[in-house]
Design a protein around this motif. Structure first.
Motif, short mmCIF file in Angstrom:
data_model
loop_
_atom_site.label_atom_id
_atom_site.label_comp_id
_atom_site.label_asym_id
_atom_site.label_seq_id
_atom_site.Cartn_x
_atom_site.Cartn_y
_atom_site.Cartn_z
N THR A 95 36.37 19.76 -29.22
CA THR A 95 35.51 20.19 -28.11
C THR A 95 34.54 19.09 -27.72
OG1 THR A 95 35.67 22.52 -28.74
CG2 THR A 95 33.79 21.89 -27.40
N LEU A 96 33.94 18.45 -28.70
CA LEU A 96 32.98 17.38 -28.38
C LEU A 96 33.68 16.18 -27.75
CD1 LEU A 96 30.60 17.47 -31.49
CD2 LEU A 96 30.19 18.39 -29.19
N VAL A 97 34.90 15.88 -28.19
CA VAL A 97 35.65 14.78 -27.57
C VAL A 97 35.93 15.10 -26.11
CG1 VAL A 97 37.89 13.59 -27.52
CG2 VAL A 97 36.67 13.87 -29.69
N LYS A 98 36.35 16.33 -25.81
CA LYS A 98 36.60 16.72 -24.42
C LYS A 98 35.32 16.65 -23.59
CE LYS A 98 38.59 20.66 -25.37
NZ LYS A 98 39.20 22.00 -25.13
N PHE A 99 34.22 17.08 -24.19
CA PHE A 99 32.94 17.01 -23.49
C PHE A 99 32.60 15.56 -23.13
CE2 PHE A 99 28.42 16.02 -23.86
CZ PHE A 99 27.88 16.84 -22.88
N CYS A 100 32.67 14.67 -24.10
CA CYS A 100 32.31 13.27 -23.85
C CYS A 100 33.25 12.62 -22.84
CB CYS A 100 32.33 12.48 -25.16
SG CYS A 100 31.01 12.91 -26.30
N ARG A 101 34.55 12.89 -22.98
CA ARG A 101 35.52 12.31 -22.06
C ARG A 101 35.28 12.80 -20.64
NH1 ARG A 101 40.24 13.30 -24.84
NH2 ARG A 101 40.31 15.38 -23.94
N SER A 102 35.02 14.09 -20.48
CA SER A 102 34.74 14.64 -19.16
C SER A 102 33.45 14.08 -18.59
CB SER A 102 34.67 16.17 -19.25
OG SER A 102 34.49 16.74 -17.98
N PHE A 103 32.43 13.96 -19.43
CA PHE A 103 31.15 13.40 -19.00
C PHE A 103 31.34 11.99 -18.46
CE2 PHE A 103 27.21 11.12 -19.51
CZ PHE A 103 26.22 12.05 -19.25
N MET A 104 32.04 11.15 -19.20
CA MET A 104 32.23 9.76 -18.77
C MET A 104 33.11 9.68 -17.54
SD MET A 104 32.44 7.56 -22.31
CE MET A 104 33.63 8.63 -23.13
N ASN A 105 34.14 10.52 -17.47
CA ASN A 105 35.04 10.50 -16.32
C ASN A 105 34.30 10.90 -15.06
OD1 ASN A 105 37.66 10.41 -14.97
ND2 ASN A 105 37.47 12.62 -14.89
N LYS A 106 33.54 11.98 -15.13
CA LYS A 106 32.84 12.46 -13.94
C LYS A 106 31.74 11.50 -13.50
CE LYS A 106 35.01 16.24 -12.94
NZ LYS A 106 35.72 16.38 -11.65
N GLU A 186 31.49 -3.31 -16.51
CA GLU A 186 32.74 -2.58 -16.73
C GLU A 186 33.11 -1.86 -15.45
OE1 GLU A 186 33.76 1.22 -19.45
OE2 GLU A 186 33.14 -0.56 -20.56
N PRO A 187 34.34 -2.03 -14.96
CA PRO A 187 34.72 -1.38 -13.70
C PRO A 187 34.87 0.12 -13.86
CG PRO A 187 36.64 -2.43 -14.70
CD PRO A 187 35.44 -2.83 -15.54
N PRO A 188 34.68 0.87 -12.78
CA PRO A 188 34.91 2.31 -12.85
C PRO A 188 36.36 2.60 -13.20
CG PRO A 188 33.75 1.72 -10.83
CD PRO A 188 34.22 0.45 -11.45
N GLY A 189 36.59 3.72 -13.84
CA GLY A 189 37.95 4.11 -14.21
C GLY A 189 37.97 4.78 -15.56
N SER A 190 39.11 5.40 -15.87
CA SER A 190 39.23 6.20 -17.08
C SER A 190 39.82 5.43 -18.25
CB SER A 190 40.10 7.43 -16.81
OG SER A 190 41.39 7.04 -16.37
N GLU A 191 40.23 4.18 -18.04
CA GLU A 191 40.84 3.42 -19.13
C GLU A 191 39.85 3.25 -20.29
OE1 GLU A 191 43.05 -0.89 -19.89
OE2 GLU A 191 42.44 -0.30 -17.87
N GLY A 192 40.29 3.63 -21.46
CA GLY A 192 39.46 3.49 -22.65
C GLY A 192 38.50 4.63 -22.89
N MET A 193 38.41 5.59 -21.97
CA MET A 193 37.45 6.67 -22.14
C MET A 193 37.79 7.57 -23.32
SD MET A 193 36.37 7.93 -18.33
CE MET A 193 35.56 6.80 -17.19
N ASP A 194 39.08 7.82 -23.53
CA ASP A 194 39.47 8.68 -24.65
C ASP A 194 39.07 8.04 -25.98
OD1 ASP A 194 40.98 11.15 -25.55
OD2 ASP A 194 42.07 9.59 -26.63
#
Length: 215
Positions: A95-106, A186-194
């Motif tokens: 759950t915390l991983v999903k929270f952090c990933r979503s936070f950074m993505n958004k 760091e450029p915007p994008g989801s690479e490396g967020m997980d």
């Protein structure tokens, strides 16, 4: 006429009021995000929108209220998705991983970056900018995470070091990646967020978990 689930049909007058409010918010959103808080004025918006000052002020009695409505609109989907991650079934670590990933993505989206830059640039001269941003956006996320962490403390999955302080530790780590995007490092994008999300949660759990992590 427009209807909403469970509500009576809106009258033509109510539809026009909704449309007018939406037009005001759209113009204000462009102005705040492109020109900044200081450069946006009610009189300037009137020149763009037309109509009377009395009409504009009947929707938003002050620039501060208009800014708050814009921030609430810009961050609505972000807040809903990030907070939904905490309500979804799942183990603590997942759950915390999903929270952090979503936070950074958004927060990597263009409008989110524009809002963040606006707040950082102008809250020193206009403290209401930071206060409104916290009330309408950041505070909602923080309170949701505090509530989730408190549940985990009560379930004895996390040790109690103050749910608010613990939430700020995790948010602080994820927000650090936002700063790198703001600075252009760091450029915007989801690479490396997980990988980042898993690393931050790993640090958090090593600090506060009472036993083996629950993925």
């Amino acid at each position: 006429m427009t209807t909403e689930p469970g509500d009576r049909p809106l009258t033509l007058r109510e539809v026009r009021k909704q449309d007018r409010r939406a037009a005001i918010l759209a113009a204000a959103r462009r102005s705040f995000l492109e020109e900044g808080y200081a450069a946006t004025s009610m009189s300037g918006l009137l020149r763009t929108l037309g109509g009377s000052k009395a009409t504009l002020w009947s929707y938003f009695p002050s620039k501060e209220e208009l800014f708050g409505a814009v921030i609430a609109e810009v961050t609505a989907a972000f807040r809903q998705q990030v907070m939904a991650e905490l309500d979804a079934p799942g183990g603590l670590e997942a759950t915390l991983v999903k929270f952090c990933r979503s936070f950074m993505n958004k927060t990597s989206h263009a409008d989110a970056l524009a809002v963040w830059r606006l707040v950082m640039a102008e809250s020193g001269r206009f403290p209401e900018v930071g206060r409104i941003f916290y009330q309408q956006a950041a505070g909602h996320i923080e309170r949701a995470l505090v509530g989730y962490i408190q549940q985990q403390i009560d379930a004895r999955r996390l040790r109690d070091d103050g749910a608010l302080n613990m939430a700020r530790v995790l948010i602080g780590m994820t927000a650090a990646q936002q700063n790198r995007r703001l600075w252009g490092v760091e450029p915007p994008g989801s690479e490396g967020m997980d990988a980042d999300a898993r690393r931050f949660v790993g640090y958090f759990l090593r600090l506060f978990a009472t036993g083996p992590s629950q993925a």
